[in-house]
Design a protein around this motif. Structure first.
Motif, PDB file in Angstrom:
ATOM      1  N   GLN A  53       0.727  -1.347  -0.023  1.00 60.60           N
ATOM      2  CA  GLN A  53      -0.207  -0.188   0.140  1.00 60.60           C
ATOM      3  C   GLN A  53       0.895   1.702   0.281  1.00 60.60           C
ATOM      4  O   GLN A  53       0.559   2.169  -0.540  1.00 60.60           O
ATOM      5  CB  GLN A  53      -1.070  -0.304   1.219  1.00 60.60           C
ATOM      6  N   GLY A  54       1.863   1.181   0.951  1.00 57.36           N
ATOM      7  CA  GLY A  54       2.587   2.467   0.801  1.00 57.36           C
ATOM      8  C   GLY A  54       2.903   2.773  -0.443  1.00 57.36           C
ATOM      9  O   GLY A  54       3.694   3.263  -0.583  1.00 57.36           O
ATOM     10  N   THR A  55       3.709   1.222  -1.440  1.00 56.20           N
ATOM     11  CA  THR A  55       4.170   2.012  -2.857  1.00 56.20           C
ATOM     12  C   THR A  55       3.411   1.682  -3.208  1.00 56.20           C
ATOM     13  O   THR A  55       3.918   3.214  -4.550  1.00 56.20           O
ATOM     14  CB  THR A  55       5.060   0.077  -3.205  1.00 56.20           C
ATOM     15  N   ALA A  56       1.742   1.535  -3.720  1.00 62.85           N
ATOM     16  CA  ALA A  56       1.031   1.990  -4.987  1.00 62.85           C
ATOM     17  C   ALA A  56       0.861   4.057  -4.101  1.00 62.85           C
ATOM     18  O   ALA A  56       0.344   4.555  -5.201  1.00 62.85           O
ATOM     19  CB  ALA A  56       0.073   1.656  -3.755  1.00 62.85           C
ATOM     20  N   PHE A  57       0.779   4.236  -3.113  1.00 57.28           N
ATOM     21  CA  PHE A  57       0.526   5.953  -3.060  1.00 57.28           C
ATOM     22  C   PHE A  57       1.794   6.474  -3.601  1.00 57.28           C
ATOM     23  O   PHE A  57       2.219   7.487  -4.474  1.00 57.28           O
ATOM     24  CB  PHE A  57       0.947   5.764  -1.521  1.00 57.28           C
ATOM     25  N   LEU A  58       3.064   5.752  -3.556  1.00 52.22           N
ATOM     26  CA  LEU A  58       4.552   7.052  -3.887  1.00 52.22           C
ATOM     27  C   LEU A  58       4.504   6.501  -5.299  1.00 52.22           C
ATOM     28  O   LEU A  58       4.945   7.692  -6.463  1.00 52.22           O
ATOM     29  CB  LEU A  58       5.685   5.714  -3.413  1.00 52.22           C
ATOM     30  N   VAL A  59       4.449   5.315  -6.376  1.00 53.11           N
ATOM     31  CA  VAL A  59       3.941   4.989  -7.798  1.00 53.11           C
ATOM     32  C   VAL A  59       3.295   6.209  -7.910  1.00 53.11           C
ATOM     33  O   VAL A  59       3.293   7.430  -8.364  1.00 53.11           O
ATOM     34  CB  VAL A  59       3.430   3.993  -8.007  1.00 53.11           C
ATOM     35  N   VAL A  60       2.323   6.651  -7.405  1.00 53.54           N
ATOM     36  CA  VAL A  60       0.355   7.820  -7.647  1.00 53.54           C
ATOM     37  C   VAL A  60       1.387   9.370  -7.412  1.00 53.54           C
ATOM     38  O   VAL A  60       0.886   9.636  -8.135  1.00 53.54           O
ATOM     39  CB  VAL A  60      -0.702   7.340  -7.159  1.00 53.54           C
ATOM     40  N   GLY A  61       2.091   9.324  -6.003  1.00 54.89           N
ATOM     41  CA  GLY A  61       2.728  10.672  -5.784  1.00 54.89           C
ATOM     42  C   GLY A  61       3.920  10.819  -6.427  1.00 54.89           C
ATOM     43  O   GLY A  61       3.500  12.013  -7.263  1.00 54.89           O
ATOM     44  N   PHE A  62       4.342  10.394  -7.713  1.00 52.87           N
ATOM     45  CA  PHE A  62       5.641  10.402  -8.276  1.00 52.87           C
ATOM     46  C   PHE A  62       4.814  10.700 -10.076  1.00 52.87           C
ATOM     47  O   PHE A  62       5.322  11.136 -10.104  1.00 52.87           O
ATOM     48  CB  PHE A  62       6.619   9.863  -8.588  1.00 52.87           C
ATOM     49  N   GLY A  63       3.549  10.594  -9.973  1.00 57.56           N
ATOM     50  CA  GLY A  63       3.054  10.610 -10.411  1.00 57.56           C
ATOM     51  C   GLY A  63       3.464   9.234 -12.077  1.00 57.56           C
ATOM     52  O   GLY A  63       2.809   9.343 -13.659  1.00 57.56           O
ATOM     53  N   TYR A  64       3.674   8.034 -10.972  1.00 58.97           N
ATOM     54  CA  TYR A  64       3.719   7.159 -12.789  1.00 58.97           C
ATOM     55  C   TYR A  64       2.091   6.245 -12.570  1.00 58.97           C
ATOM     56  O   TYR A  64       1.935   5.149 -12.512  1.00 58.97           O
ATOM     57  CB  TYR A  64       4.668   6.290 -12.263  1.00 58.97           C
ATOM     58  N   VAL A  65       1.109   6.907 -13.109  1.00 57.34           N
ATOM     59  CA  VAL A  65       0.040   6.110 -13.225  1.00 57.34           C
ATOM     60  C   VAL A  65      -0.903   6.967 -13.979  1.00 57.34           C
ATOM     61  O   VAL A  65      -1.214   8.145 -14.498  1.00 57.34           O
ATOM     62  CB  VAL A  65      -1.301   6.537 -12.177  1.00 57.34           C
TER      63      VAL A  65
END
Length: 511
Positions: free
Chosen positions: A491-503
């Motif tokens: 879950q933490g990784t998912a937040f970071l992926v979205v946070g850095f704009g990789y979605v």
């Protein structure tokens, strides 16, 4: 509250499975017969009198700077199968870009020259946004002859037989106010973001809308791909712009007047999903804030209403609004993104296994029934939905409290149409000629591009929450030993992926 949500999902799925098992589709619950003898040659219709049997239908298409998709919706509406003298198209253009306005008007004139009864309407301001445009559109004299209104957003493309399949429900059942069709997505496979949206919306249409229609003859109008009875709109008080969900507002008021709705899942209308995270986030803010704000403004009115049964009021107040529009967002974020991470830091907080594993898994499996072909993406989808709950709970809270400057903010969802896939020079009309010219001075002064700040380039709230969850995961792995670290890392990784704009896809830029 997780048990409350599970009970709601089980109930919805049970209703839909019963409807399918007993084959209690809309055509079994309501009378449906084709109108006239079918739409054929126009001269034959006029001579035989078939056209007179068809009610007058108005097709409304609200627009706002829809450069990429305006041709799609106008073209699809103009090709609807219906006697030409018995329907008209009304393009409500609120565009602020003069170039786009000229393009839309030219397209309307092009179809008008082909004999299509199409009206191009503009107004002097954008008061009330979409609700204001729809309300203004009904004030024209020529609308007085119309009995029904079919509504399509600018990126929606109905099939030619849409009216032939939808309008008979209204003609033969005077108690029905609305016929809602299902959305079909033309770009669902573009990226993971669109796949996730397809999974969520398929469940919404196939189960939530179907259950509401079958059991209560009510559901929230989706704002497009539907046909309204004009008398029902007038009876409910017309369009109101007090929230950003004018469609749901009208539907609730019509339901409280005793009108019935029918959802017809077999009628599908093609549409486009937002493929950039920024566009999707704005859309979700509107879809979360608006219903919560409407709930606040109508909760007393619902309870005091005397035209509908107590059972209908309980369903509307508790199931439709509280559980569906408020509790779902609250539980998702507070439970999965706050309570579980904090529990590894505080030994006093004990979450039973059924609360961590069994109930969430069952809820997820039930929601995944809408799109079986994407079942392999369930884990990623759940992680992403948990990330989005951060924005949804903020939006719902601002709507309930009527606080913040974005409560009534209307941001039109960006549509890319086919432009993101088109290649220059793909057809003769778009060929590009390159001419070498020596210039002593640039034609356009060079602009100095300001470097974007960190908080403008990235989604800082997601980065903060993701970092906190990851730290809790490491603490659980090294010290607490509760076994939650696998979920917390994911879950933490998912937040970071979205946070850095990789979605999603990159924002489309016009060169």
């Amino acid at each position: 509250m997780t048990v409350m949500i599970l009970a709601e999902k089980l109930f919805v799925c049970a209703v839909c499975l019963a409807v399918r098992a007993l084959r209690l589709g809309p055509d079994r619950r309501y009378r449906w017969e084709p109108i006239g003898g079918g739409v054929g040659d126009e001269e034959e219709e006029s001579g035989s009198g078939h056209g007179a049997k068809y009610p007058m239908v108005l097709v409304q298409i609200p627009m706002y700077n829809e450069r990429e998709v305006y041709k799609l919706s106008i073209g699809a509406a103009c090709e609807l199968e219906w006697p030409s003298e018995r329907f008209m198209i009304q393009v409500l253009d609120d565009s602020t870009d003069p170039v786009v306005k000229d393009l839309v008007e030219t397209e309307c004139q092009r179809w008008k020259s082909k004999g299509v009864n199409i009206k191009y309407e503009v107004r002097g301001n954008r008061k009330g946004y979409k609700a204001g445009a729809l309300k203004e559109g009904l004030k024209h004299d020529y609308v007085e002859d119309c009995e029904y209104i079919a509504m399509f957003d600018a990126d929606f493309q109905p099939e030619p037989d849409f009216l032939l399949r939808a309008v008979p429900f209204l003609v033969h059942n005077p108690e029905i106010a609305l016929v809602q069709a299902r959305w079909k997505f033309v770009n669902s496979g573009e990226c993971l973001l669109t796949r996730f949206q397809e999974m969520s919306l398929d469940y919404h249409f196939k189960y939530e809308q179907e259950a509401g229609s079958s059991l209560h003859s009510f559901f929230g109008f989706n704002g497009t791909a539907g046909v309204w009875r004009i008398a029902a709109i007038d009876d409910a008080g017309g369009w109101k712009d007090r929230t950003t969900v004018e469609d749901m507002d009208l539907a609730v008021r019509a339901m409280l007047q005793g009108w019935k709705f029918v959802y017809v899942g077999d009628i599908k209308v093609k549409s486009e999903l937002p493929s950039t995270f920024k566009a999707y986030r704005f859309q979700q803010h509107r879809w979360s804030c608006g219903p919560a704000n409407l709930f606040k403004k109508m909760m007393v009115e619902i309870l005091e209403n005397k035209k509908v049964s107590l059972w209908s009021k309980i369903y509307l107040w508790y199931n439709f609004f509280f559980v569906g529009k408020v509790a779902a967002h609250t539980v998702t974020f507070i439970y999965y993104c706050c309570a579980i991470p904090v529990s590894v830091l505080l030994p006093e907080i004990q979450i039973p296994l059924w609360g961590v594993v069994y109930i969430p898994t069952l809820i997820t499996l039930l929601k995944a029934l809408g799109t079986p072909s994407s079942f392999h993406l369930v884990i990623l989808w759940v992680l992403f939905e948990n990330v989005m709950s951060l924005h949804r709970i903020k939006a719902a809270a601002s709507g309930l409290l009527d606080a913040g400057g974005r409560v009534n903010e209307w941001v039109v969802t960006e549509k890319l149409g086919d432009t993101s896939k088109a290649k220059p020079g793909a057809n003769g009309s778009d060929d590009v000629k390159v001419i070498d010219v020596k210039l002593t001075e640039p034609l356009v002064p060079k602009l100095v591009k300001r470097r974007a700040r960190f908080w403008e380039r990235y989604n800082c709230s997601e980065l903060f929450v993701g970092t906190c969850i990851l730290l809790c995961g490491f603490y659980d792995l090294l010290f607490a030993k509760k076994g939650y670290y696998i979920f917390l890392f994911l879950q933490g990784t998912a937040f970071l992926v979205v946070g850095f704009g990789y979605v999603g896809t990159l924002p489309h830029c016009n060169a």
